[in-house]
Design an enzyme around this catalytic site. Structure first.
Site, PDB file in Angstrom:
ATOM      1  NE  ARG A 137      -5.528  -8.535   3.481  1.00  7.73           N
ATOM      2  CZ  ARG A 137      -4.692  -9.916   2.654  1.00  7.73           C
ATOM      3  NH1 ARG A 137      -3.650  -9.274   3.885  1.00  7.73           N
ATOM      4  NH2 ARG A 137      -4.833 -10.299   2.266  1.00  7.73           N
ATOM      5  CG  ASP A 171      -1.017  -0.657   8.611  1.00  8.92           C
ATOM      6  OD1 ASP A 171      -1.617  -1.992   8.475  1.00  8.92           O
ATOM      7  OD2 ASP A 171      -0.382  -0.019   7.933  1.00  8.92           O
ATOM      8  CE1 TYR A 225      -4.714   4.378   1.835  1.00  7.85           C
ATOM      9  CE2 TYR A 225      -4.155   3.636  -0.176  1.00  7.85           C
ATOM     10  CZ  TYR A 225      -4.620   3.654   1.024  1.00  7.85           C
ATOM     11  OH  TYR A 225      -4.618   2.238   0.953  1.00  7.85           O
ATOM     12  NE  ARG A 254       1.369   5.014   9.063  1.00 12.47           N
ATOM     13  CZ  ARG A 254       1.608   4.300   9.959  1.00 12.47           C
ATOM     14  NH1 ARG A 254       1.153   2.917   9.720  1.00 12.47           N
ATOM     15  NH2 ARG A 254       2.165   4.121  11.095  1.00 12.47           N
TER      16      ARG A 254
END
Length: 249
Positions: free
Chosen positions: A50, A52, A111, A198
């Site tokens: 999911r 952001d 990622y 992040r």
């Protein structure tokens, strides 16, 4: 009931994230609308991650069911037609077994975080990189990143709104390298906490600045306290690159 797997690419800039929300357009809502337009069926899609608001994807994986069988190429092409002009593309579509689940069947997520590390601001890549105009030490960032690889309690790098049952995760890879004017941070794990990538990037940026050392990252991890970690890096530099399944071979 046939089940289908999609691989998506999208620019997260105009969306509130993957998941449907009342406060703006989402990738999920756009995709489900496109499915309804081509098939006449109302479905609920499930994604591997999911993402952001503002986070991009190069290899998001989604599954959904239809009552009718369709050729996967037909699904791909029809969805790409109906998704216009939204910045979402179906890269691949395939039929999968009924027990395939885009989220639960995943064994690895990868990622990429992109930092544009030059004096001049981005133009073409605006909204797709984190611009840091002063020099960063990528080698020091990579060395410090190795502290985080392995099986740890990642509370320090977990968002306060994270819904995961446990803060303990196994991080398989966290590499930092310089690629021209960019610094790339690559992370791989079975799953991640909310904002984990992040928050790790924001912490490593402090190392690149020379403000933190490897030892500081070790202390932050051991503290198990979000307040002891670095800032959260902007969403615009983050990409879900790909998702791996056992069936991939």
């Amino acid at each position: 009931m046939p089940r289908y797997k999609l691989t998506l690419e999208y620019d997260g800039t105009p969306f509130v994230g993957w998941q449907k929300q009342d406060n703006g357009p989402s990738v999920q809502a756009a995709l489900e609308t496109a499915i309804r337009k081509f098939s006449g069926e109302t479905v609920t899609t499930t994604a591997a991650g999911r993402t952001d608001a503002g986070v991009h994807a190069l290899g998001q994986v989604v599954h959904f069911d239809l009552s009718k069988e369709w050729a996967p190429a037909k699904i791909r092409d029809a969805l790409n037609f109906h998704l216009q002009p939204d910045p979402i593309a179906v890269i691949d579509a395939e039929a999968v077994p009924a027990d395939f689940n885009a989220r639960l069947s995943a064994i690895e997520r990868a990622y990429l975080y992109r930092i544009l590390n030059r004096r001049a601001p981005p133009t073409i890549e605006r909204g797709h990189v984190w611009h840091v105009p002063h020099p960063l030490d990528a080698d020091a960032m990579h060395d410090a990143a190795q502290v985080l690889v392995g099986h740890h309690d990642f509370t320090t790098f977990r968002a306060s709104i994270c819904q995961a049952r446990s803060p303990v995760k196994t991080l398989d890879q966290l590499d930092v390298s310089r690629v021209g004017d960019e610094i790339h941070v690559r992370a791989r794990a079975r799953s991640f906490l909310h904002h984990q990538v992040r928050n790790m990037v924001g912490t490593l940026k402090l190392v690149g600045d020379g403000k933190w050392s490897r030892a500081d990252v070790e202390k932050a991890l051991a503290a198990r306290d979000r307040a002891k970690g670095g800032p959260t890096a902007p969403a615009e530099g983050l990409y879900l690159v790909g998702v791996k399944y056992r069936s991939d071979g």
